[in-house]
Design an enzyme around this catalytic site. Sequence first.
Site, PDB file in Angstrom:
ATOM      1  N   CYS A   7       0.873  -1.188   0.000  1.00  0.00           N
ATOM      2  CA  CYS A   7       0.000   0.000   0.000  1.00  0.00           C
ATOM      3  C   CYS A   7       0.904   1.230   0.000  1.00  0.00           C
ATOM      4  O   CYS A   7       2.073   1.141  -0.412  1.00  0.00           O
ATOM      5  CB  CYS A   7      -0.981  -0.027   1.165  1.00  0.00           C
ATOM      6  SG  CYS A   7      -0.208  -0.016   2.798  1.00  0.00           S
ATOM      7  N   ASN A  10       2.294   1.464   4.359  1.00  0.00           N
ATOM      8  CA  ASN A  10       2.592   0.170   5.018  1.00  0.00           C
ATOM      9  C   ASN A  10       2.267   0.198   6.515  1.00  0.00           C
ATOM     10  O   ASN A  10       2.952  -0.420   7.338  1.00  0.00           O
ATOM     11  CB  ASN A  10       4.057  -0.245   4.784  1.00  0.00           C
ATOM     12  CG  ASN A  10       4.384  -1.687   5.190  1.00  0.00           C
ATOM     13  OD1 ASN A  10       5.513  -1.999   5.515  1.00  0.00           O
ATOM     14  ND2 ASN A  10       3.413  -2.570   5.185  1.00  0.00           N
ATOM     15  N   CYS A  12      -1.480   0.602   7.327  1.00  0.00           N
ATOM     16  CA  CYS A  12      -2.915   0.276   7.440  1.00  0.00           C
ATOM     17  C   CYS A  12      -3.310  -0.924   6.576  1.00  0.00           C
ATOM     18  O   CYS A  12      -3.524  -2.022   7.078  1.00  0.00           O
ATOM     19  CB  CYS A  12      -3.787   1.479   7.058  1.00  0.00           C
ATOM     20  SG  CYS A  12      -3.555   2.920   8.120  1.00  0.00           S
ATOM     21  N   ARG A  13      -3.419  -0.723   5.265  1.00  0.00           N
ATOM     22  CA  ARG A  13      -3.990  -1.764   4.402  1.00  0.00           C
ATOM     23  C   ARG A  13      -3.075  -2.970   4.211  1.00  0.00           C
ATOM     24  O   ARG A  13      -3.518  -4.112   4.353  1.00  0.00           O
ATOM     25  CB  ARG A  13      -4.356  -1.161   3.036  1.00  0.00           C
ATOM     26  CG  ARG A  13      -5.511  -0.182   3.118  1.00  0.00           C
ATOM     27  CD  ARG A  13      -5.619   0.646   1.849  1.00  0.00           C
ATOM     28  NE  ARG A  13      -4.468   1.535   1.696  1.00  0.00           N
ATOM     29  CZ  ARG A  13      -4.253   2.318   0.656  1.00  0.00           C
ATOM     30  NH1 ARG A  13      -5.118   2.307  -0.346  1.00  0.00           N
ATOM     31  NH2 ARG A  13      -3.197   3.108   0.608  1.00  0.00           N
ATOM     32  N   SER A  14      -1.801  -2.734   3.858  1.00  0.00           N
ATOM     33  CA  SER A  14      -0.952  -3.911   3.579  1.00  0.00           C
ATOM     34  C   SER A  14      -0.629  -4.727   4.838  1.00  0.00           C
ATOM     35  O   SER A  14      -0.617  -5.969   4.752  1.00  0.00           O
ATOM     36  CB  SER A  14       0.301  -3.537   2.786  1.00  0.00           C
ATOM     37  OG  SER A  14       1.109  -2.621   3.470  1.00  0.00           O
ATOM     38  N   ASP A 127      -8.245   3.791   1.162  1.00  0.00           N
ATOM     39  CA  ASP A 127      -7.303   4.152   2.217  1.00  0.00           C
ATOM     40  C   ASP A 127      -8.085   4.588   3.454  1.00  0.00           C
ATOM     41  O   ASP A 127      -8.828   5.579   3.389  1.00  0.00           O
ATOM     42  CB  ASP A 127      -6.435   5.305   1.675  1.00  0.00           C
ATOM     43  CG  ASP A 127      -5.384   5.751   2.654  1.00  0.00           C
ATOM     44  OD1 ASP A 127      -5.381   5.273   3.803  1.00  0.00           O
ATOM     45  OD2 ASP A 127      -4.560   6.603   2.249  1.00  0.00           O
TER      46      ASP A 127
HETATM   47  P1  4NP Z   1      -1.826   2.776   4.100  1.00  0.00           P
HETATM   48  O1  4NP Z   1      -2.481   4.101   4.690  1.00  0.00           O
HETATM   49  O2  4NP Z   1      -1.259   3.130   2.747  1.00  0.00           O
HETATM   50  O3  4NP Z   1      -2.991   1.840   4.007  1.00  0.00           O
HETATM   51  O4  4NP Z   1      -0.774   2.340   5.090  1.00  0.00           O
HETATM   52  C1  4NP Z   1      -1.791   5.314   4.791  1.00  0.00           C
HETATM   53  C2  4NP Z   1      -0.967   5.535   5.862  1.00  0.00           C
HETATM   54  C3  4NP Z   1      -0.321   6.751   5.980  1.00  0.00           C
HETATM   55  C4  4NP Z   1      -0.485   7.725   5.018  1.00  0.00           C
HETATM   56  C5  4NP Z   1      -1.305   7.493   3.937  1.00  0.00           C
HETATM   57  C6  4NP Z   1      -1.945   6.286   3.816  1.00  0.00           C
HETATM   58  N1  4NP Z   1       0.168   8.959   5.160  1.00  0.00           N
HETATM   59  O5  4NP Z   1      -0.059   9.848   4.310  1.00  0.00           O
HETATM   60  O6  4NP Z   1       0.923   9.167   6.120  1.00  0.00           O
END
Ligand code: 4NP
Length: 157
Positions: A7, A10, A12-14, A127
């Site tokens: 993702c 790294n 939340c989703r992954s 997201d």
């Molecule tokens: P992820 O979510 O891609 O599912 O881990 C996010 C985590 C942090 C951010 C964006 C998306 N960020 O902008 O910090």
Amino acid sequence: MKILFVCLGNICRSPAGENVLNHLLKQTPYQKQSDSITTDSAGTANYHSGGHPDSRMVKTLQSRDIEVTGRARQFTVKDFKDFDLILTMDYSNYEDVISLTSDKKLQAKVKPFASLLTEHDDDFIPDPYTDGQAGFEYVVDLMFDGCTNLLEQIKKS
Ligand code: 4NP
């Protein structure tokens, strides 16, 4: 088979995908299958490298009795060689990963996670970072859907 979830951050989703798949592997009666599958996750960005998964995702996973492990790291070109299947969460992740190689064989390892969904018709995994609890729950629902199907596909192959 080595499977990498990717993702943006790294956190939340992954990590949700990696830990849900590990959870399903622990429950599988097919011991050989779980022995031969390894998992990891990475982010296309390095904002959170070295950090724990987002505490809201950790709580959501733990509330479903899923053990949560892993620290954030950034995707690298070496991952194309180290993994057999690279599952991206949204269009940007897909484009960002694909753009790191021009080798068609390596690009063919990259697939949108949403293509594994059977009970949801989402084209990408939203997201949840700026969402409330419902967004985190929904991502975990999607991970169960796609990862269950993935194990079915591997079992058949
Ligand atoms: P992820 O979510 O891609 O599912 O881990 C996010 C985590 C942090 C951010 C964006 C998306 N960020 O902008 O910090």
